[in-house]
Design a protein around this motif. Sequence first.
Motif, PDB file in Angstrom:
ATOM      1  N   ARG A  94       7.581  -2.947   7.679  1.00 56.23           N
ATOM      2  CA  ARG A  94       6.821  -2.168   6.712  1.00 56.23           C
ATOM      3  C   ARG A  94       6.912  -2.762   5.318  1.00 56.23           C
ATOM      4  O   ARG A  94       6.030  -2.566   4.493  1.00 56.23           O
ATOM      5  CB  ARG A  94       7.344  -0.717   6.692  1.00 56.23           C
ATOM      6  CG  ARG A  94       6.951   0.108   7.883  1.00 56.23           C
ATOM      7  CD  ARG A  94       5.457   0.316   7.987  1.00 56.23           C
ATOM      8  NE  ARG A  94       4.897   1.015   6.857  1.00 56.23           N
ATOM      9  CZ  ARG A  94       4.763   2.331   6.792  1.00 56.23           C
ATOM     10  NH1 ARG A  94       5.160   3.082   7.793  1.00 56.23           N
ATOM     11  NH2 ARG A  94       4.225   2.899   5.734  1.00 56.23           N
ATOM     12  N   ARG A  95       7.982  -3.507   5.063  1.00 53.61           N
ATOM     13  CA  ARG A  95       8.122  -4.118   3.741  1.00 53.61           C
ATOM     14  C   ARG A  95       8.896  -5.426   3.861  1.00 53.61           C
ATOM     15  O   ARG A  95      10.034  -5.436   4.335  1.00 53.61           O
ATOM     16  CB  ARG A  95       8.846  -3.180   2.775  1.00 53.61           C
ATOM     17  CG  ARG A  95       9.019  -3.764   1.376  1.00 53.61           C
ATOM     18  CD  ARG A  95       9.645  -2.756   0.435  1.00 53.61           C
ATOM     19  NE  ARG A  95       8.753  -1.630   0.216  1.00 53.61           N
ATOM     20  CZ  ARG A  95       7.780  -1.610  -0.695  1.00 53.61           C
ATOM     21  NH1 ARG A  95       7.558  -2.671  -1.454  1.00 53.61           N
ATOM     22  NH2 ARG A  95       7.029  -0.546  -0.850  1.00 53.61           N
ATOM     23  N   GLY A 109       1.663  -3.291   4.782  1.00 52.87           N
ATOM     24  CA  GLY A 109       2.653  -2.226   4.825  1.00 52.87           C
ATOM     25  C   GLY A 109       3.171  -1.849   3.450  1.00 52.87           C
ATOM     26  O   GLY A 109       3.361  -0.680   3.140  1.00 52.87           O
ATOM     27  N   GLU A 142       0.764  -0.218   9.870  1.00 55.46           N
ATOM     28  CA  GLU A 142       0.583  -0.864   8.568  1.00 55.46           C
ATOM     29  C   GLU A 142       1.798  -1.753   8.358  1.00 55.46           C
ATOM     30  O   GLU A 142       2.918  -1.259   8.225  1.00 55.46           O
ATOM     31  CB  GLU A 142       0.484   0.172   7.447  1.00 55.46           C
ATOM     32  CG  GLU A 142      -0.702   1.114   7.576  1.00 55.46           C
ATOM     33  CD  GLU A 142      -2.014   0.471   7.194  1.00 55.46           C
ATOM     34  OE1 GLU A 142      -2.032  -0.743   6.917  1.00 55.46           O
ATOM     35  OE2 GLU A 142      -3.027   1.180   7.172  1.00 55.46           O
ATOM     36  N   THR A 143       1.610  -3.064   8.381  1.00 55.37           N
ATOM     37  CA  THR A 143       2.753  -3.978   8.393  1.00 55.37           C
ATOM     38  C   THR A 143       2.565  -5.141   7.437  1.00 55.37           C
ATOM     39  O   THR A 143       1.452  -5.494   7.057  1.00 55.37           O
ATOM     40  CB  THR A 143       2.980  -4.553   9.811  1.00 55.37           C
ATOM     41  OG1 THR A 143       1.733  -5.008  10.343  1.00 55.37           O
ATOM     42  CG2 THR A 143       3.542  -3.509  10.745  1.00 55.37           C
TER      43      THR A 143
END
Length: 414
Positions: free
Chosen positions: A52-53, A146, A243-244
């Motif tokens: 994600r981050r 993400g 969402e990546t």
Amino acid sequence: MGDEGIDRSAEATMAARATKSTTPAPPPARRGSPALKDATAIVGIGQTPFARRLEASEKSLACRAILAALDDAGIPPSQVDALASYTMEETDEVEIAKSIGAGDVTFFARTGFGGGASCATVAHLATAIATGQASVGVAWRSRKRGSGPRPWRNTRTQLPTPAQWSRPYGLIRPADEIAMLARRYMHEYGATREHFFNVAHACRRHASLNPAAVMHGRPLTRETYMTSRWISEPLCLYDNCLETDGALACVVVSADRARDCRRSPVYVHSAAQGLPAQHHGMVNYWNDDPLTGPSWTAARQLWKTADFGPADIDVAQIYDAFTPLIPLSLEGYGFCGRGEGAAFTEDGALELGGRLPLNTGGGGLSEAYVHGFNLITEGVRQLRGTSTAQVPGASTCLVTAGEGVPTSALLLRS
């Protein structure tokens, strides 16, 4: 010029015309010429972690994935002379070429329409290499979705012309656009949320075998799916892709050169793009048949020069930004009849051991969403025999790009 010069010029022209008229004309080009069939191969794949981050920039992630793919192929960066990516890619060819240490680049291309571009990047490299414009091609996609901005949250965003004149107010998010198509599919052909769950469940089960998948170790039950929050009815949370952040890349060379590379080649057997007549994108509601999308157009071109058909596909990697796209694509690419895509998903058909295992790395729903490029790399792993959800003896693979937008597809074989 004097009269004598004019006469000689006329004589020369007439002689040239006479010679031309007696020279046999070349045979007409064959429609659907199989010139690209197995002429090139993917010999290297690479990727960064998915999360994600991620702290690295999109440029840094892109370079890491590309260098990993080149190392996988055993090819030095200095030999790269072709580049292909998406129009939505933030890092351009100049920066990539400098950063990886590429040589003189003689071919570069970008394809539009977001996830519809994925397979086209490989197709364009295959064309360039088969026609002698380049020798070592790299395709890539890098995203920080993400941790980056999410424009679809603001439904008051103004759309560009002509979309602002043709859509109902507020219909901006892709989830809303596909939700309307999904509702019509349910109404006309009896698809249910159970069928959409079958898609989400298959992808999650495959992700459970893939340590690189974002949803690894997070099983999805029917109850969890059915009681999850709506995103855009009838699409719930698990009908939508992840969402990546992350990047992927692959290396394409000629079939002759592929034999000397570090890895077993995966041949590009056929490739196609598809933009139907009078298409309106994911809001294809005004056509006579809104449920016949770009996959139908791409499929006709894809199978035209192939040596095998849908019944011969061992494993598929089908674009899954939203679960309803899978049954629509199953129909478009000829795995079942019109309106039969939902029923096709029943009885574990999409899982290992089923009639058509798909998205064996987890896909966009459960591995990562990087505009579909992970479907290409997973297809390569399947035909190498190195997937974490390996289909025994897999030798043919269909890979598709986004349905609902101008799209592309590949047939890969080992």
